[in-house]
Design an enzyme around this catalytic site. Structure first.
Site, PDB file in Angstrom:
ATOM      1  CD  GLU A 103       4.041   0.440   7.275  1.00 42.83           C
ATOM      2  OE1 GLU A 103       3.323   0.773   6.305  1.00 42.83           O
ATOM      3  OE2 GLU A 103       3.599   0.285   8.425  1.00 42.83           O
ATOM      4  CG  HIS A 108       4.457   4.810   4.549  1.00 43.25           C
ATOM      5  ND1 HIS A 108       3.599   5.453   5.423  1.00 43.25           N
ATOM      6  CD2 HIS A 108       3.906   3.570   4.365  1.00 43.25           C
ATOM      7  CE1 HIS A 108       2.605   4.653   5.747  1.00 43.25           C
ATOM      8  NE2 HIS A 108       2.758   3.499   5.121  1.00 43.25           N
ATOM      9  CE1 TYR A 115       4.987   3.699   8.042  1.00 47.32           C
ATOM     10  CE2 TYR A 115       4.869   3.913  10.407  1.00 47.32           C
ATOM     11  CZ  TYR A 115       4.239   3.769   9.197  1.00 47.32           C
ATOM     12  OH  TYR A 115       2.875   3.712   9.126  1.00 47.32           O
ATOM     13  CG  HIS A 122      -3.644   0.186   4.784  1.00 42.95           C
ATOM     14  ND1 HIS A 122      -3.193  -1.084   5.008  1.00 42.95           N
ATOM     15  CD2 HIS A 122      -2.720   1.006   5.367  1.00 42.95           C
ATOM     16  CE1 HIS A 122      -2.062  -1.038   5.681  1.00 42.95           C
ATOM     17  NE2 HIS A 122      -1.759   0.200   5.909  1.00 42.95           N
ATOM     18  CG  HIS A 137      -0.166   0.192   2.526  1.00 48.62           C
ATOM     19  ND1 HIS A 137       0.317  -0.876   3.260  1.00 48.62           N
ATOM     20  CD2 HIS A 137       0.220   1.306   3.206  1.00 48.62           C
ATOM     21  CE1 HIS A 137       0.945  -0.421   4.327  1.00 48.62           C
ATOM     22  NE2 HIS A 137       0.911   0.902   4.329  1.00 48.62           N
ATOM     23  CG  HIS A 194       0.572   0.408  12.306  1.00 48.30           C
ATOM     24  ND1 HIS A 194       1.191   1.617  12.475  1.00 48.30           N
ATOM     25  CD2 HIS A 194       1.109  -0.113  11.168  1.00 48.30           C
ATOM     26  CE1 HIS A 194       2.058   1.817  11.494  1.00 48.30           C
ATOM     27  NE2 HIS A 194       2.039   0.781  10.700  1.00 48.30           N
TER      28      HIS A 194
END
Lengths: 303, 303, 303, 303
Positions: free
Chosen positions: A261, A210, A251, A196, A148, A242
């Protein structure tokens, strides 16, 4: 039918040689093609010709490519996007190496998005006949695929509406300033069953926060972190959890300063999934669940 | 649009009290409703009212429910299924507790499939406001959700064609007797981005091989195995790796003899994913990658 | 002071070329020396010259070497061992490549044990100055070190007494036929803080059940199993959990038929640790905790 | 013979009720005894009566207890310690609840160390007869045992010499200002086969940097971090990797501000292990391998 996935990230880098070391040796992507001013990489578990294009000169995002299931999807999306009020142009086979006809869109956030249904098929490194679960001799992290991108924009609610109305994305999670009549600060949207396929947070238009690679699990995340230390890769935050997406993460920066990431885990999503809401007072927990602290770098360094 | 996921498994059990201990205490599902002859369970990360129904009397599958995105999908599927030549009947809201109107289909394999777009929304145990990544006090394995079912049928190629043509499923992997003109022995099919939402292997019509729960990772698989030993659950095979799907697994039996699975990992799939082929001579490796051995029980015990 | 660890396993193999592929390419040990009829290997996290010696001709154990802290330990052990009634002989520097003076003992079980305090120091592959946690380019499983051996003997209680009285080992766990006045069927003994540095079970004298490599964790165990499948290594049992030691394991065979193990986890032990008792009726659970089943091969194949 | 392990940490806390919530509910230790001004806790995999004593009033370390194998060890250590020039006093059974006779020492760093060979045996929560690998219903993190303590002192080289000469500890790793004639900034010392049973870094005398709990693996470290977020525990750093010890870690604070650690992994050590050297320019990498950054809090907050 519809958008299937983030197909490629095309980014600028200040130094192709340093980028080659990072994306090739440390991340372990395979260089599938090179030109004087750009490099084309694919990850070992991807079938398509490439998923990352690095272009010499500057930093930041040139464009994102999302692969659709059929040309009919693209025609339908073109109509919707024009009605939404965005500028589109048809792109022809060959404008992007190995990529077929498609549609180029300037998003309300000034980012360039390309939709296509056809790209040269190269195949994964384990093949499709009695395959092993992973190739024997990966290099470095050995990332299997991209996952993503997270971009910034001045008006997240417009971009969220764009992806929902034009491209049938759904929001898995949203951050708002407060519960009642709060302003939208960020949205995580999916077209697959992952948490996502694109995300955006409030910030300047046109910028990249990112782009991410998927790893199998939390152990692979630490191993990536170990390799980043060995290869002197600049780490931003992590390894950690997260709150948003439940994923596990590090990251880090490529040598030009573009944030990457490595991401693992995350729940499954479906179109009937209710959107999860985070309030701004819990944002730090939403981003970095264990520490519940945001560093300045994370919120301000964009390319 | 289309089929979103395996929504519920409705199975028969010989002993409700023993089933309650297994599905409730060992697997850690929550009992959401009970009647004199049946129990309704949901897992902690599922939004819908229930995902497992256990009915007293016998063993094996009563039916599988797959949730569709909209009633329009169901109308479309009804047409296709009738053209395919299968018997369908409309089912009404309330025929299944908490489930709305839908369509009941007798598959070419004699299994009963229900399609529905509406079921009572209960919510997960972490909620949708600033949620934690897991609930604090899970019981036993604490399975987050059901994942897929594997059934047996006399004609896998017919069932594969049914799911592809009528319901837009895709085959991620297939087992054939040999590469050229080989007979189809099994097919793993998906409507999500997982390696399988349903699978079938050659065998008697109408039978259940297993239904599966998703776990986060390989560590959770071992923890499940440990709890199975503590609770004296009958284990069939595992923990081990699947060649097919790349997943990690333990097969085990509920007290009535229905086979369950805990499954983790597995690659991501997309509609443009080429189907992986396994040849029968590599089947044992495809099923149990590490040992490359099939036990008799695994291939013969069905309910 | 006293015995520090299992220092080397010297075994026979029928085929040196096949052994080279197994111990070198699959397990990833480094060949430190070779002669026409034998190979010397060390693992990457070991400091000493070698930990595995493979000698051409037959199968099974030639001898085990345990490293002591000082020559004084060996002198003391010599006295104790002679009082115990075992045959000992002094061995001189150079009788074993790179190994100093020591003591050779024929155990009551007819196995040969060598005690030594000096062996050539080679160093690990990460070094002792600002070291990385692992070397960058390991091959295959990349085993860091050997861990323990399990041998069979006709009289476990005699061998247990030998290791306790002569060498200050302690029993972490014991298997007995029954709780009161039961016969000893096996004993797991330690001189370090691990659950076992040597173990023995009832069986023929002089035989090897397996010797084991330590891996970091359960994920590494699966990765080893994956590589065994890729390299067509014969797997006996696993991956699974041991009840005894709590460790995680795969048993497998080298090309000559000697059983190896990869082992991770296991609790910490201390000399004041009470010995855990397993009764024979729970033996299968003690050995393979998840399945609670012993296969014939596991209990009968010895070299 | 000699020192076996860190047996107990006796610390001060400002608020017993808050401490009870932290050590009992979040860490999951069992309260074995309480008095008006103190709480005694044990972890589930420890045999001895307690491993943590919390005393009301202030913060920081009251004393550390190390368990020795026999009273003879203590007599020998007493002689050595007196020759070293430290103040000792005999302590009697009952001075510490459940602890037998022993020796109390004021270290050159002003910390109080107690040596004892006898403490009431309570047993682990899985027992010693056919035990399960873990108890079924742990609370919170469910720490199995304490592992080590890190204290600060003005003269690390003196304290290192004390532990080596008086108590037979060995240094696994040392940090020096530079390679040649560098000053010693920290030392990690072991009496077991772990990388550290005590460690000290340059700083004020008499202070505690942290004491640590052992967890099984990197997955348990993340789960601990998740629970810290749920319970609003203040996290200092982590989850991450240590360069020194290779372990995995989260540092966090109890409600009074005493730093705790959850620690997993780490290599095995032996008395013949050469000491690893870190130079000060690589210290940040030695402490936090992935980020290679030290925060101010980590180096300045002591209790």
């Amino acid at each position: 039918m519809g958008v299937m996935r983030l197909g490629y990230v095309h980014a600028r880098v200040t130094d192709l040689a340093a980028a080659r070391s990072h994306y090739g040796d440390t991340l372990g992507m395979r260089l599938v093609h090179e030109e004087s001013d750009r490099l084309y990489y694919k990850a070992w578990d991807e079938y398509d010709h490439h998923s990352v294009v690095l272009e010499s000169g500057g930093v930041g995002l040139v464009k994102l490519g999302y692969k659709c299931q059929s040309p009919d999807d693209i025609a339908e999306f073109e109509n919707r996007i024009q009605r939404f009020g965005c500028i589109t142009e048809r792109m022809s086979k060959g404008e992007n190496l190995a990529v077929g006809d498609g549609l180029r869109v300037v998003l309300p956030s000034d980012h360039v998005l390309e939709l296509y249904a056809d790209i040269e098929h190269v195949g994964t490194e384990t093949g499709t006949l009695n395959p092993d679960p992973f190739p024997r001799h990966l290099v470095g992290v050995g990332v299997p695929r991209i996952d993503h991108a997270l971009i910034t924009c001045e008006e997240p609610e417009v971009l969220e509406r764009f992806f929902a109305e034009c491209l049938d994305f759904h929001a898995s999670e949203r951050v708002v300033t407060q519960l009642d009549d709060g302003e939208l600060l960020g949205s995580w949207m999916f077209c697959t069953n992952t948490p996502h396929d694109i995300a955006f947070i409030k910030g300047p238009n046109g910028k990249l926060h990112h782009f991410a690679y998927y790893l199998t699990d939390w152990n692979e995340i630490l191993r990536a972190g170990d390799l980043f230390a060995m290869d002197d890769v600049s780490v931003d935050v992590g390894p950690t959890r997260h709150g948003i997406t439940r994923g596990q993460t590090i990251y880090f920066f490529d040598p030009s300063g573009n944030r990457n990431e490595v991401f693992s885990g995350g729940y499954i999503t479906y179109p009937d999934f209710p959107t999860i809401t985070w309030t701004a007072d819990q944002l730090a927990k939403g981003i970095f669940y264990v520490s519940r602290e945001l560093n300045d770098r994370f919120t301000t360094v964009l390319t």
